[in-house]
Write a protein that holds these residues in place. Structure first.
Motif, PDB file in Angstrom:
ATOM      1  N   TYR A 116      -7.084  -1.233  -1.066  1.00 28.59           N
ATOM      2  CA  TYR A 116      -6.705   0.234  -1.722  1.00 28.59           C
ATOM      3  C   TYR A 116      -7.150   0.432  -2.837  1.00 28.59           C
ATOM      4  O   TYR A 116      -7.936   1.616  -3.147  1.00 28.59           O
ATOM      5  CB  TYR A 116      -5.356   0.075  -1.594  1.00 28.59           C
ATOM      6  N   VAL A 162       0.892  -1.153   0.075  1.00 29.55           N
ATOM      7  CA  VAL A 162      -0.074   0.035  -0.025  1.00 29.55           C
ATOM      8  C   VAL A 162       0.798   1.308   0.063  1.00 29.55           C
ATOM      9  O   VAL A 162       0.586   2.232  -0.660  1.00 29.55           O
ATOM     10  CB  VAL A 162      -1.041  -0.054   1.146  1.00 29.55           C
ATOM     11  N   GLU A 183       0.252   4.316  -2.685  1.00 27.36           N
ATOM     12  CA  GLU A 183       0.306   5.506  -2.452  1.00 27.36           C
ATOM     13  C   GLU A 183       1.542   6.556  -2.941  1.00 27.36           C
ATOM     14  O   GLU A 183       1.162   7.685  -3.638  1.00 27.36           O
ATOM     15  CB  GLU A 183       0.414   5.719  -0.823  1.00 27.36           C
TER      16      GLU A 183
END
Length: 199
Positions: free
Chosen positions: A164, A90, A94
Motif C-alpha cells: 500500500y 490497509v 486508508e
C-alpha cells in the motif's frame, strides 16, 4: 515531518522513535501506550481493550482511530509526529489517509524495520527474564503464546501495508536486525537527516 514506523513487535520501533523525537522535536504517538493508558484507567473501554490485548489480538479500528484522531489534532502534533503501532491494516492506512486529508495534511514517510521473526521470539523471552529479575513487572501480553499470536498477525498484515505505502512512494525499508546505532543511521539516512545517531 509526519511519519509512520512499521515493524513487528520487538523490532525496535520504540527505540528508533525516541531517537527521531530527539532529532526532530516531534511527538511519538504510540497506539500501544494509548491502549495501555485506557486499560490502566479501568474504564469500560479499557476493560475491553485489556481482554483483547491479553489474547494478543487487535483492538477494534473505530476505537483506535478515534484515539489517533485526538492525538494528531492536538497542538503538540501541529508540526509533525511519529505514529508507532498504527496503522496495522490497509483499512486503517486508508482511514488514516482520509483523516489526515480532512486536516489538510499527509504522511511524509513510512519506515519499515525489517526483522527475523524467530530472533524476535528469543529477544522477547530475554526481555521478560530481565524484567522479572529486575522488578517482576511483566506485561500480560509478554508471554510466548501471545507474542507468537502478535507476530503471526503482523506477518499476515505487513505485506499488504508494505504494498500500500510502496505504491504511494512513501515506504522506506531499513534492516532492523543491525546493531541499534546502525539502524538509527539507516533511518536518519532514508529520511534525509544525515547519518549520525542521537542518543
Amino acid at each position: 515531518m509526519r511519519m509512520v514506523l512499521l515493524g513487528p513487535p520487538g523490532a525496535g520501533k520504540g527505540t528508533q522513535a525516541t531517537r527521531i523525537v530527539a532529532r526532530l522535536g516531534i511527538p511519538q504517538l504510540s497506539t500501544g501506550e494509548m491502549l495501555r493508558s485506557a486499560v490502566a484507567a479501568g474504564s469500560a473501554i479499557g476493560l475491553q481493550v485489556k481482554a483483547v490485548m491479553e489474547r494478543g489480538g487487535l483492538v477494534p479500528d473505530d476505537l483506535v482511530l478515534e484515539m489517533v484522531r485526538q492525538r494528531i489534532c492536538h497542538p503538540e502534533a501541529r508540526h509533525g509526529f511519529i505514529l508507532d503501532g498504527f496503522p496495522r491494516t490497509v483499512a486503517q492506512a486508508e482511514a488514516l489517509d482520509v483523516l489526515l486529508g480532512d486536516e489538510g495534511s499527509a504522511l511524509d514517510a513510512v519506515i519499515e524495520l525489517q526483522a527475523d521473526l524467530a530472533v524476535l521470539v528469543d529477544r522477547m523471552a530475554a526481555r521478560v527474564e530481565e524484567a522479572r529479575s529486575r522488578d517482576g513487572a511483566v506485561r500480560p501480553d509478554d508471554n510466548p503464546t501471545a507474542f507468537r499470536v502478535r507476530l503471526e498477525t503482523y506477518r499476515r498484515q505487513t505485506a499488504p501495508l508494505s504494498e500500500y505505502y510502496g505504491a504511494r512512494g512513501k515506504l522506506r525499508l531499513v534492516d532492523g536486525m543491525q546493531p541499534i546505532d546502525d539502524v538509527t543511521r539507516s533511518v536518519f539516512s532514508v529520511l534525509g537527516l544525515g547519518a549520525q545517531p542521537t542518543r
